[in-house]
Design a protein around this motif. Structure first.
Motif: not given
Length: 281
Positions: A33, A52, A54, A160, A162, A168-169, A171-172, A174, A177
């Motif tokens: 991420v 991910l 961002c 992905e 975004v 906010q990143a 908060a995504q 999991q 990661d």
């Protein structure tokens, strides 16, 4: 030894030269991420199952999504701008004006790469009204990065993209990661606060919030976080408890080559071994 893959964008603070040092600190995991993806050099030179990626720059994320969906159409359109007659001051400002007036994501993405390669030092800068305002770069023959775009598109099926802020990143996140943060750097001095980032910039409060998010994420959720920044007293204080490595890096923002000096950069890694201090920021 695998050859490193260059990003197709020029980018202030790009991480191509530091990829080997950064990847030494990135542990294995299922997904990488990046809350500040920038030009994507770390994405391009790592091997995670998924990504991910961002950024708060909507133009950048739109560009990546378009290349992900339709790389050949994009290459055909942008290639028309990389011709000798378009390497001209008047042509540059016509494209810049068209970019600032357009609301079409595809048209803006085409102009964005042209502006990136023909503008001064590959800067990405907007004024307070949100208009791109980087001046013409006067380069002899700007490079058309078709091969690099195709390499990005091939890797993008794992990603992905975004448009979101760093909080906010986070908060995504999991389990499984790994996080790599390349925020706008803390200024080396009070007179060196120039930022190429979007909007109101990245404040010292943001620097502190990012450090706290990183520490909490590693210590409480067991998700490792690696951060790059200038190696200064402020960042060493903010990242206390992390494992740290100092590197010397050439800075290339100055117009005069003689003024381009090496500065110390810090790579800080928070993981399950980080030393948590309840009185930390």
């Amino acid at each position: 030894m695998n050859k490193k893959q260059r990003a197709f964008l020029k980018w202030a603070g790009g991480k191509f030269k530091l990829v080997d040092a950064i990847t030494r600190h990135l542990p294995q995991g299922q997904r990488l991420v990046e809350p500040f993806v920038g030009a994507g050099s770390v994405f391009l030179n790592t091997h995670y199952a998924s990504y991910l990626l961002c950024d708060i720059n909507q133009d950048l994320i739109d560009l990546y999504q378009i290349i992900q969906r339709e790389p050949q159409r994009y290459i055909g359109a942008v290639g028309e701008l990389f011709v000798p007659e378009m390497n001209d001051r008047d042509a540059f400002y016509r494209v810049r004006d068209r970019f600032n007036r357009s609301r079409c994501a595809f048209d803006r993405a085409v102009s964005f790469l042209y502006l990136n390669r023909h503008g001064f030092n590959g800067l990405c800068r907007y004024n307070r009204r949100g208009a791109f305002n980087v001046p013409f770069g006067s380069y002899k023959k700007p490079y058309f990065p078709e091969r690099e775009i195709l390499a990005f598109a091939a890797k993008a099926d794992k990603a992905e993209f975004v448009c979101m802020g760093y909080e906010q990143a986070f908060a995504q996140l999991q389990s499984g990661d790994v996080v790599y943060c390349d925020p706008p750097y803390a200024p080396l001095s009070t007179t060196a606060s120039f930022t190429t980032y979007v909007g109101a910039g990245f404040s010292l409060d943001d620097q502190a919030i990012l450090a706290r998010c990183s520490r909490h994420t590693a210590c409480e959720k067991g998700i490792p976080v690696v951060i790059s920044n200038h190696d200064i007293a402020l960042t060493r204080e903010l990242y206390r408890g992390a494992q740290m490595e100092t590197l010397q890096v050439q800075r290339n923002i100055s117009q005069k080559g003689s003024a381009r000096t090496k500065v110390d950069e810090l790579i800080a890694r928070y993981d399950h071994t980080c030393q948590w201090d309840d009185n930390a920021v």
